[in-house]
Design a protein around this motif. Sequence first.
Motif, PDB file in Angstrom:
ATOM      1  N   PHE A  27      -5.746   0.434   7.060  1.00  0.00           N
ATOM      2  CA  PHE A  27      -6.129   0.825   8.408  1.00  0.00           C
ATOM      3  C   PHE A  27      -5.558   2.183   8.725  1.00  0.00           C
ATOM      4  O   PHE A  27      -4.381   2.414   8.558  1.00  0.00           O
ATOM      5  CB  PHE A  27      -5.569  -0.173   9.422  1.00  0.00           C
ATOM      6  CG  PHE A  27      -6.041  -1.561   9.168  1.00  0.00           C
ATOM      7  CD1 PHE A  27      -7.265  -1.964   9.658  1.00  0.00           C
ATOM      8  CD2 PHE A  27      -5.275  -2.441   8.433  1.00  0.00           C
ATOM      9  CE1 PHE A  27      -7.706  -3.245   9.420  1.00  0.00           C
ATOM     10  CE2 PHE A  27      -5.719  -3.713   8.192  1.00  0.00           C
ATOM     11  CZ  PHE A  27      -6.938  -4.123   8.683  1.00  0.00           C
ATOM     12  N   HIS A  77       1.037  -1.778   8.089  1.00  0.00           N
ATOM     13  CA  HIS A  77      -0.165  -2.594   7.893  1.00  0.00           C
ATOM     14  C   HIS A  77       0.129  -4.044   8.188  1.00  0.00           C
ATOM     15  O   HIS A  77      -0.672  -4.741   8.791  1.00  0.00           O
ATOM     16  CB  HIS A  77      -0.658  -2.474   6.455  1.00  0.00           C
ATOM     17  CG  HIS A  77      -1.137  -1.109   6.129  1.00  0.00           C
ATOM     18  ND1 HIS A  77      -1.105  -0.605   4.853  1.00  0.00           N
ATOM     19  CD2 HIS A  77      -1.643  -0.147   6.915  1.00  0.00           C
ATOM     20  CE1 HIS A  77      -1.577   0.617   4.878  1.00  0.00           C
ATOM     21  NE2 HIS A  77      -1.910   0.927   6.109  1.00  0.00           N
ATOM     22  N   VAL A  79      -0.036  -4.909  11.779  1.00  0.00           N
ATOM     23  CA  VAL A  79      -1.410  -5.047  12.261  1.00  0.00           C
ATOM     24  C   VAL A  79      -1.972  -6.394  11.833  1.00  0.00           C
ATOM     25  O   VAL A  79      -2.596  -7.111  12.612  1.00  0.00           O
ATOM     26  CB  VAL A  79      -2.295  -3.908  11.710  1.00  0.00           C
ATOM     27  CG1 VAL A  79      -3.725  -4.081  12.162  1.00  0.00           C
ATOM     28  CG2 VAL A  79      -1.749  -2.562  12.161  1.00  0.00           C
ATOM     29  N   LEU A  80      -1.730  -6.735  10.550  1.00  0.00           N
ATOM     30  CA  LEU A  80      -2.278  -7.983  10.020  1.00  0.00           C
ATOM     31  C   LEU A  80      -1.657  -9.192  10.706  1.00  0.00           C
ATOM     32  O   LEU A  80      -2.317 -10.206  10.905  1.00  0.00           O
ATOM     33  CB  LEU A  80      -2.045  -8.064   8.511  1.00  0.00           C
ATOM     34  CG  LEU A  80      -2.872  -7.092   7.678  1.00  0.00           C
ATOM     35  CD1 LEU A  80      -2.480  -7.172   6.216  1.00  0.00           C
ATOM     36  CD2 LEU A  80      -4.356  -7.381   7.834  1.00  0.00           C
ATOM     37  N   GLU A 139      -5.713   1.588  14.789  1.00  0.00           N
ATOM     38  CA  GLU A 139      -5.565   0.197  15.190  1.00  0.00           C
ATOM     39  C   GLU A 139      -6.837  -0.582  14.884  1.00  0.00           C
ATOM     40  O   GLU A 139      -7.954  -0.080  15.029  1.00  0.00           O
ATOM     41  CB  GLU A 139      -5.282   0.120  16.699  1.00  0.00           C
ATOM     42  CG  GLU A 139      -3.903   0.604  17.076  1.00  0.00           C
ATOM     43  CD  GLU A 139      -2.809  -0.254  16.471  1.00  0.00           C
ATOM     44  OE1 GLU A 139      -2.913  -1.486  16.550  1.00  0.00           O
ATOM     45  OE2 GLU A 139      -1.873   0.309  15.882  1.00  0.00           O
ATOM     46  N   LYS A 191       3.410   0.094   4.320  1.00  0.00           N
ATOM     47  CA  LYS A 191       2.922  -1.262   4.132  1.00  0.00           C
ATOM     48  C   LYS A 191       3.345  -2.141   5.298  1.00  0.00           C
ATOM     49  O   LYS A 191       2.597  -2.994   5.744  1.00  0.00           O
ATOM     50  CB  LYS A 191       3.480  -1.822   2.821  1.00  0.00           C
ATOM     51  CG  LYS A 191       2.382  -2.245   1.866  1.00  0.00           C
ATOM     52  CD  LYS A 191       2.958  -2.822   0.601  1.00  0.00           C
ATOM     53  CE  LYS A 191       1.856  -3.005  -0.422  1.00  0.00           C
ATOM     54  NZ  LYS A 191       2.391  -3.235  -1.748  1.00  0.00           N
ATOM     55  N   GLN A 215       0.280   3.295  -2.078  1.00  0.00           N
ATOM     56  CA  GLN A 215       0.084   2.311  -1.010  1.00  0.00           C
ATOM     57  C   GLN A 215      -1.388   2.189  -0.640  1.00  0.00           C
ATOM     58  O   GLN A 215      -2.189   3.079  -0.887  1.00  0.00           O
ATOM     59  CB  GLN A 215       0.916   2.700   0.216  1.00  0.00           C
ATOM     60  CG  GLN A 215       0.374   3.847   1.043  1.00  0.00           C
ATOM     61  CD  GLN A 215       0.687   5.200   0.435  1.00  0.00           C
ATOM     62  OE1 GLN A 215       1.199   5.262  -0.676  1.00  0.00           O
ATOM     63  NE2 GLN A 215       0.384   6.252   1.124  1.00  0.00           N
ATOM     64  N   VAL A 216      -1.714   1.061  -0.039  1.00  0.00           N
ATOM     65  CA  VAL A 216      -3.103   0.816   0.328  1.00  0.00           C
ATOM     66  C   VAL A 216      -3.299   1.117   1.807  1.00  0.00           C
ATOM     67  O   VAL A 216      -2.840   0.368   2.654  1.00  0.00           O
ATOM     68  CB  VAL A 216      -3.472  -0.640   0.063  1.00  0.00           C
ATOM     69  CG1 VAL A 216      -4.927  -0.872   0.360  1.00  0.00           C
ATOM     70  CG2 VAL A 216      -3.141  -1.003  -1.357  1.00  0.00           C
TER      71      VAL A 216
END
Lengths: 257, 524
Positions: A19, B500, B503-504, A22, B497, A15-16
């Motif tokens: 962040f 994320h 957040v995005l 926050e 994911k 996984q990337v």
Amino acid sequence: MAKEKSSLKVKLPFQVPFFREEAKSAAQSKTAPPLLKFCVVIVNWDKVQLVSKLLQEKEVLFHFISKGRGTATSNILDILGVGAEDKGVVICLETAALAPELLRAIREELHTHGPGAGIAFAVALSAINTVILRGFKKKRGNVKILTNEGGNDMETIKNDLIISVVNQGYSDEFMTTAREAGARGGTVLSARGLANKNAVKFLGVSVQEEKEIIIILAKRDKKEAIMQAVSRTHGIASKAEGVIFSLPVDSALGLSS
Amino acid sequence: MNKVLLEKISEAFSSVLPITAIVLIASIILVPMPGSVILMFLCGAALLIIGMGFFTLGADMAMTPMGEGIGAQLTKMSNLILALCVSFIMGVIITIAEPDLMVLALQLEQALGIWVLIVTVGVGVGVFLAIAVLRVLAGVPLRTLLWFFYLITFGVAVYMFATGNDAFIPVSFDSGGVTTGPITVPFMLAMCVGVASLLGDKGSQEDSFGFVALCSIGPILAVLMLGLINNITHVNAGELINVPVLAAYTDRDIALAFLEKFPHMVREVSTALAAILVCFTAFQLITRRYQKHQLLRITVGFVYTFIGLVMFLTGVNVGFIPVGHFFGSELAGSNLKWMLVPIGVLIGYFIVTAEPAVHVLNKQVEDVTQGAITRKMMYTGLAVGMALALGITMIRIITGLPIMFILIPGYAFALLLAFFVPPIFTGIAFDSGGVCSGPMTSTFLLPLALGACAGVGGDMMRDAFGIVAMVAMTPLIVIQLMGLIYKQKQKQAAVLKEKHAAVLAALTPAEIGHITIYEEAAYG
């Protein structure tokens, strides 16, 4: 031909973590955007996992791995099938301040695992998607930005990265020419051409051209000779239809001892 | 020393040595064998190591690029009918030239004419190769086709079982594994990757496997049909059972045994390779795909493949058949009968690396997935599968359990799994069935099973011959189960994911699209 784009078939092995915290607070950060470097590590395929592990340890935000093949040091060896090894190309982004340290750490890591490991280099970015940049800001918010800080053991000789995109099947002959002109080695990646105008449709699926991307890291004084030689034999006018260009590379390391 | 060469040599050693050691140790402890048989076995193992080294190198240099090239060129043709015709013809030619098919045909000589069987199986593979190409181009999921064809196959098999023609069933299922030999498999694996490689729009990774899977069904169906049409109720097992095990081989006998087999193998391998060479030459003349340098490399690779296969097959045919047979019959005949099961499991686990096509598959998997599925994972999965296959076969031999009782639930489970695992694993799993059942299986495991069967006093045709079918079946399950684990891991990643993504999602399009441009001075 300028429209030619080649897509590396990159695969995300994990996984990337864009962040870690926050993103909102990062947006308020007043520090200047850290300069990022595009780091490329080319190692023998069996060492790729080591590099990947190290990058995770160093909390590099993300990295991609692509499989390529090395090129032989001589024609005879290659024809006998014992010339070229499989190579892994690992690419990642890192702040300019930390990139030299990262490359050095990779060298240290591979050094203990025997010689002949490969090369690593970094190229400066000229722009980046701000959202991604925030990840770096957040992570290294306090690091002072240093430019042109090469470190002492970096090679002082300037290097260039020669990138060539040729039609499938021409990379062997291409490398022969390049070697004669002074190249020490190269890496070949398979790619697909996405020249959308000529894309042939077959049962509704577009059939793409096969291309090979050849990456050669060369000393700046050798660059011109190599590029001239390969342009003459495998340039745009030849059957190989080669598109050849070079990028300045600012910190290059041989990973072999 | 040259690094690539060194790597190949160590790979060859580590592939063959484990199984050699296991057999030696087991023989010392459980069934002491005559020294001459062991000497023969060791000579065979030495040939195997050399052969394996040359073969894997040759496959890398010649078979893989050739297969990929032909596959890619098929896609480029943009003429569906032509592409299908070419694949059909190639399937037929390659299969007819496969030496293992000749062995199968000779076994069934009394029941069927040799050429009837060979041509039927050839056409079977040809049709299925064309179907496989069509599948990738048309984007039909492999799962659908597997379900369809296996339902037909099992329908026929059950019908035959019900009407009492079941003698023919094990041989039919064996033929699926038998026809996909060490020459066909690397070639087909590569061809599939080639066809899929240019269809970049979606899922080309998933489509990079599945040719061998579909082509293994062809022969099964063809042979079953032959049995059904000709109403064959009895099959003579042929020459394979009469393995002479002489206790008093002299060193000259051993040397002669190898020397006698050698020209025979040269002939077999050259026939099979010639078929591929013909296809390739025609292909090169038409498309001019390869440049001089590559052609030279492919030629050298071809020679390596030839040397490797001749060495390997000579070694395995002369050195391994007697040991396998002797081992099986002695163990089964003794009061240690139950030991067959654990020994079988052990042998199965370690024999997988000695199967030449396995190396080609595993490399292919690693290449296509860019290392996401590693070679090591594949070796482990296949080894477990093979161990399972041998264990089940030994239990079957001891108890005389009909093969359909295992094949039907096994395939049903494998086909069900196809709904739950990532498609690429289904492709790899069904391919690996054909890959695992190579020359090592037919020259060591089959005699082992035959020997064990003779020792126990079972029906050879019904009990022993199913071993190839078993070896071809268990990897389907094990590799797919591996896929389930993989999927579970992916799910864990997906949770991250999603975090994320949350957040995005809070960002405006303008924020997402914003690009920071560095001052030119900063980057030089």
